[in-house]
Write a protein that holds these residues in place. Structure first.
Motif, mmCIF file in Angstrom:
data_model
loop_
_atom_site.group_PDB
_atom_site.id
_atom_site.type_symbol
_atom_site.label_atom_id
_atom_site.label_comp_id
_atom_site.label_asym_id
_atom_site.label_seq_id
_atom_site.Cartn_x
_atom_site.Cartn_y
_atom_site.Cartn_z
ATOM 1 N N LYS A 56 0.816 -1.216 0.000
ATOM 2 C CA LYS A 56 0.000 0.000 0.000
ATOM 3 C C LYS A 56 0.849 1.266 0.000
ATOM 4 C CE LYS A 56 -3.822 -2.180 2.510
ATOM 5 N NZ LYS A 56 -4.654 -2.142 3.748
ATOM 6 N N GLY A 57 2.032 1.211 0.594
ATOM 7 C CA GLY A 57 2.888 2.387 0.678
ATOM 8 C C GLY A 57 4.288 2.096 0.180
ATOM 9 N N LEU A 58 4.826 2.993 -0.672
ATOM 10 C CA LEU A 58 6.171 2.833 -1.223
ATOM 11 C C LEU A 58 6.869 4.184 -1.183
ATOM 12 C CD1 LEU A 58 8.186 0.910 -2.659
ATOM 13 C CD2 LEU A 58 7.175 1.634 -4.835
ATOM 14 N N SER A 59 8.026 4.235 -0.532
ATOM 15 C CA SER A 59 8.767 5.483 -0.405
ATOM 16 C C SER A 59 10.231 5.263 -0.747
ATOM 17 C CB SER A 59 8.652 6.038 1.019
ATOM 18 O OG SER A 59 9.444 7.200 1.166
ATOM 19 N N PHE A 60 10.731 6.110 -1.667
ATOM 20 C CA PHE A 60 12.141 6.092 -2.041
ATOM 21 C C PHE A 60 12.775 7.469 -1.816
ATOM 22 C CE2 PHE A 60 11.387 2.482 -5.321
ATOM 23 C CZ PHE A 60 11.565 1.542 -4.323
ATOM 24 N N LEU B 66 -1.481 -0.109 -4.456
ATOM 25 C CA LEU B 66 -0.678 1.027 -4.000
ATOM 26 C C LEU B 66 -1.557 2.237 -3.685
ATOM 27 C CD1 LEU B 66 2.342 1.643 -3.544
ATOM 28 C CD2 LEU B 66 2.367 2.705 -5.810
ATOM 29 N N GLN B 67 -1.399 2.784 -2.460
ATOM 30 C CA GLN B 67 -2.188 3.941 -2.018
ATOM 31 C C GLN B 67 -1.339 5.196 -1.826
ATOM 32 O OE1 GLN B 67 -4.461 2.946 1.477
ATOM 33 N NE2 GLN B 67 -5.364 1.129 0.561
ATOM 34 N N ALA B 68 -0.045 5.038 -1.566
ATOM 35 C CA ALA B 68 0.835 6.189 -1.347
ATOM 36 C C ALA B 68 2.185 5.923 -1.999
ATOM 37 C CB ALA B 68 1.000 6.468 0.140
ATOM 38 N N LEU B 69 2.651 6.896 -2.804
ATOM 39 C CA LEU B 69 3.949 6.789 -3.471
ATOM 40 C C LEU B 69 4.729 8.066 -3.220
ATOM 41 C CD1 LEU B 69 5.928 5.352 -5.402
ATOM 42 C CD2 LEU B 69 4.696 6.419 -7.310
ATOM 43 N N ALA C 125 2.485 3.769 -15.928
ATOM 44 C CA ALA C 125 2.296 2.897 -14.762
ATOM 45 C C ALA C 125 1.474 3.606 -13.691
ATOM 46 C CB ALA C 125 3.646 2.466 -14.203
ATOM 47 N N LEU C 126 1.724 4.895 -13.498
ATOM 48 C CA LEU C 126 0.968 5.660 -12.501
ATOM 49 C C LEU C 126 -0.518 5.721 -12.839
ATOM 50 C CD1 LEU C 126 3.341 8.687 -11.757
ATOM 51 C CD2 LEU C 126 2.665 6.893 -10.166
ATOM 52 N N SER C 127 -0.817 5.814 -14.118
ATOM 53 C CA SER C 127 -2.222 5.928 -14.537
ATOM 54 C C SER C 127 -3.021 4.671 -14.233
ATOM 55 C CB SER C 127 -2.302 6.237 -16.037
ATOM 56 O OG SER C 127 -1.831 5.133 -16.797
ATOM 57 N N HIS C 128 -2.341 3.541 -13.913
ATOM 58 C CA HIS C 128 -3.032 2.291 -13.605
ATOM 59 C C HIS C 128 -3.208 2.077 -12.101
ATOM 60 C CE1 HIS C 128 -1.352 0.764 -17.702
ATOM 61 N NE2 HIS C 128 -2.510 1.398 -17.844
ATOM 62 N N CYS C 129 -2.677 2.988 -11.288
ATOM 63 C CA CYS C 129 -2.743 2.826 -9.825
ATOM 64 C C CYS C 129 -4.113 3.284 -9.319
ATOM 65 C CB CYS C 129 -1.622 3.606 -9.147
ATOM 66 S SG CYS C 129 0.036 3.004 -9.565
ATOM 67 N N SER C 130 -5.087 2.414 -9.428
ATOM 68 C CA SER C 130 -6.482 2.781 -9.163
ATOM 69 C C SER C 130 -6.761 3.095 -7.702
ATOM 70 C CB SER C 130 -7.403 1.646 -9.619
ATOM 71 O OG SER C 130 -7.050 0.429 -8.960
ATOM 72 N N GLN C 131 -5.891 2.647 -6.776
ATOM 73 C CA GLN C 131 -6.111 2.882 -5.348
ATOM 74 C C GLN C 131 -5.275 4.039 -4.816
ATOM 75 O OE1 GLN C 131 -8.538 1.009 -3.823
ATOM 76 N NE2 GLN C 131 -8.752 0.214 -5.917
ATOM 77 N N VAL D 215 -5.726 12.117 -13.760
ATOM 78 C CA VAL D 215 -7.016 12.734 -13.475
ATOM 79 C C VAL D 215 -8.127 11.691 -13.360
ATOM 80 C CG1 VAL D 215 -7.722 13.090 -15.877
ATOM 81 C CG2 VAL D 215 -8.457 14.708 -14.098
ATOM 82 N N GLY D 216 -7.935 10.535 -13.965
ATOM 83 C CA GLY D 216 -8.942 9.481 -13.884
ATOM 84 C C GLY D 216 -8.857 8.639 -12.630
ATOM 85 N N LEU D 217 -7.859 8.868 -11.786
ATOM 86 C CA LEU D 217 -7.717 8.109 -10.544
ATOM 87 C C LEU D 217 -8.622 8.756 -9.488
ATOM 88 C CD1 LEU D 217 -3.823 7.607 -10.508
ATOM 89 C CD2 LEU D 217 -5.598 6.107 -11.476
ATOM 90 N N SER D 218 -9.773 8.164 -9.276
ATOM 91 C CA SER D 218 -10.803 8.800 -8.445
ATOM 92 C C SER D 218 -10.393 8.950 -6.989
ATOM 93 C CB SER D 218 -12.104 7.995 -8.525
ATOM 94 O OG SER D 218 -11.888 6.666 -8.072
ATOM 95 N N LYS D 219 -9.494 8.100 -6.502
ATOM 96 C CA LYS D 219 -9.097 8.163 -5.094
ATOM 97 C C LYS D 219 -7.898 9.080 -4.856
ATOM 98 C CE LYS D 219 -10.998 3.669 -3.850
ATOM 99 N NZ LYS D 219 -10.758 2.363 -3.196
ATOM 100 N N LEU D 220 -7.244 9.511 -5.927
ATOM 101 C CA LEU D 220 -6.087 10.400 -5.780
ATOM 102 C C LEU D 220 -6.582 11.808 -5.462
ATOM 103 C CD1 LEU D 220 -3.029 10.818 -5.918
ATOM 104 C CD2 LEU D 220 -3.278 11.277 -8.367
ATOM 105 N N THR D 221 -6.325 12.260 -4.231
ATOM 106 C CA THR D 221 -6.818 13.569 -3.801
ATOM 107 C C THR D 221 -5.701 14.520 -3.402
ATOM 108 O OG1 THR D 221 -7.095 12.727 -1.543
ATOM 109 C CG2 THR D 221 -9.019 12.637 -3.007
ATOM 110 N N ARG D 222 -4.477 14.043 -3.310
ATOM 111 C CA ARG D 222 -3.392 14.900 -2.824
ATOM 112 C C ARG D 222 -2.115 14.623 -3.610
ATOM 113 N NH1 ARG D 222 -2.560 17.939 1.730
ATOM 114 N NH2 ARG D 222 -0.433 18.131 2.525
ATOM 115 N N VAL D 223 -1.587 15.667 -4.240
ATOM 116 C CA VAL D 223 -0.333 15.572 -4.989
ATOM 117 C C VAL D 223 0.600 16.670 -4.493
ATOM 118 C CG1 VAL D 223 0.769 15.686 -7.250
ATOM 119 C CG2 VAL D 223 -1.503 14.640 -7.027
#
Length: 512
Positions: free
Chosen positions: A355-359, A383-386, A404-410, A434-442
């Motif tokens: 769910k979470g990946l940080s580099f 994946l929920q947080a990158l 790849a990012l555009s496929h991260c639906s969660q 923009v199509g990722l409905s759960k993405l609210t914070r960038v």
């Protein structure tokens, strides 16, 4: 239209008036008054414990705690009719009063010293954690079944078979199960505080019948005293471990056997491990092998955080081979990294629950983006947080991972601050996500167009224009709920300054 005469009052008015009168501060409850009255004569309060209904124990205990009636508290611990006493939740954010703390431990000590089990013996766990079971005290304690269920279920007492003609009381008493004391430990430099020292003393004296358990363990310093404390802990109770020390690899090697006994560990943070120039390559490999082998004994590990770990470079595969279960969070930050490390991650990391990946802080400038693209793609279903802050990612690398990012639906949060990318990449990223409905914070890096060409300093006016363009695009694409914040380091202190679109300045700016 008919109108009510001024002097007439409807039934609704009557009820509203009653409500107003009832909403005034109520007098103290009879239960509270009874507890206070009982505590005025401590001898009577102690004598009443044998017959006191279990529902009245929590309110009386709270009153005794607030009034610092240590003698009553000591006796109440011995008669506590629930399997768990959540004393830490009463302390909350306050430092525990040592007299009260000592009274509770003395009561537990006296309980364990008895040769026969008291009639109302129920206590199995004294919980000194401050953030658990708070509901037990806030609701009218113990009177509702759902409140009682907040505590650990009562374990059945060991039964002893009786032969024919066996009279009650004959023969030795059945062994009493040890009582557990749960506490969050933070081992620092210097002598432990008075309360912890007293707890360790009691655990030492009652070794075998009193078990010291710890769900959250933080180690900030290595000392003989801290290691002695650690030897008292039931290591299989540790679920959250932070080794936040500037340790040499040889010191970590000494800690490795402790780590291997933490079979229920769920979160592990390892920070600031240094390699020494005096250590030979053979010695280094031996130390690393002993440390990484401990991961085989951690089947419950869900979150792994490696920060400033010097031995990781080129050896990430050793840890991956030893992981027994899929991770939910992987954070590798401020470490030296090779392309083969990233390649091993993309090929061998089990991402079925990631769910979470940080580099953050990894230098990826000269590393091909293919393995990162593959890793994000494989984790796209969960994946929920990158986080890719300060990675030195350039435009071509970022463009490679957009698909790849555009496929991260969660995906909910995406952060890539302090990377030298252009406005074109930002706009492409927005269109891909923009199509990722759960993405609210960038959280995005100030694009190259936001800097002065001559001095290379950030121009707040240009950055405000960039933010306005992105906001307009979000409106046009139907995603005004998606928040885009620019986070750039303050030139004075290095702390991040946020822009939305006006700067939310750090304290050093405000103080000027």
């Amino acid at each position: 239209m008919w109108r009510k005469r001024p002097h007439q009052a409807s039934s609704q008015d009557h009820y509203q008036g009653s409500f107003i009168r009832m909403s005034l501060p109520a007098p103290r409850r009879l239960l509270e008054l009874a507890c206070q009255s009982l505590l005025k004569d401590e001898a009577s309060a102690i004598a009443a414990l044998e017959l006191l209904p279990r529902e009245l124990f929590p309110p009386l205990f709270m009153a005794a705690f607030a009034g610092k009636h240590s003698t009553v508290l000591k006796m109440m611990v011995q008669a506590w009719p629930f399997p768990c006493l959540p004393l830490g939740a009463l302390m909350k954010d306050r430092q525990p009063d040592h007299e009260i703390f000592q009274a509770a431990l003395d009561g537990l000590d006296a309980l364990l010293a008895r040769e026969t089990r008291p009639r109302r013996w129920k206590l199995q766990l004294l919980n000194l954690q401050k953030k658990v079971h708070q509901e037990f005290w806030t609701v009218w304690s113990g009177t509702r079944a759902d409140v009682c269920s907040l505590l650990e279920p009562e374990a059945p007492l060991p039964m002893r078979k009786r032969g024919k003609g066996h009279s009650p009381g004959a023969g030795p008493s059945p062994p009493v199960a040890p009582v557990q004391v749960f506490v969050d430990l933070c081992l620092k430099e210097g002598i432990p505080d008075e309360s912890l020292s007293y707890l360790i003393k009691k655990v030492t004296e009652r070794r075998g019948s009193l078990h010291l358990c710890c769900k959250k363990l933080k180690v900030f310093a290595v000392s003989k005293q801290n290691m002695n404390i650690l030897s008292m802990v039931q290591l299989d109770s540790v679920q959250d471990l932070e080794l936040n020390c500037t340790w040499k690899l040889s010191t970590l090697k000494k800690f490795a056997p402790y780590l291997g006994q933490m079979g229920n560990l769920r979160r592990f943070l390892l920070s600031h491990i240094l390699t020494s120039s005096r250590t030979t390559l053979e010695q280094e490999e031996q130390c690393i092998g002993q440390v990484t082998a401990q991961f085989r004994s951690l089947p419950c590990l869900q979150e792994l955080c490696l920060d400033s770990v010097s031995f990781l470079k080129g050896r990430l595969d050793q840890i991956l081979r030893c992981l027994k279960s899929p991770l939910q969070t992987l954070s590798i930050t401020n470490c030296l990294f090779l392309e083969r490390d990233l390649r091993h991650l993309s090929r061998h990391l089990n991402v079925s629950q990631l769910k979470g990946l940080s580099f953050n802080g990894l230098n990826l400038t000269h590393i091909r983006s293919g393995p990162l693209q593959v890793l994000i793609e494989k984790a796209s279903l969960t994946l929920q947080a990158l986080e890719l802050d300060e990675c030195g990612i350039l435009d071509p690398q970022f463009m490679d991972i957009l698909s790849a990012l555009s496929h991260c639906s969660q995906l909910k949060t995406l952060s890539f601050c302090e990377n030298p990318i252009s406005m074109t990449v930002l706009e492409d990223l927005l269109r891909h996500t923009v199509g990722l409905s759960k993405l609210t914070r960038v959280l995005y890096a100030a694009p190259l167009e936001s800097y002065e060409e001559s001095s290379g300093t950030l121009h707040l006016g240009k950055l405000a224009q960039v933010h306005a363009v992105l906001k307009q695009l979000l409106q046009k694409l139907g995603r005004p709920d998606m928040i885009w914040l620019c986070a750039s380091p303050c030139p004075r202190c290095g702390d991040r300054t946020f822009y939305d679109p006006e700067p939310i300045l750090c304290p050093c700016y405000v103080s000027v």
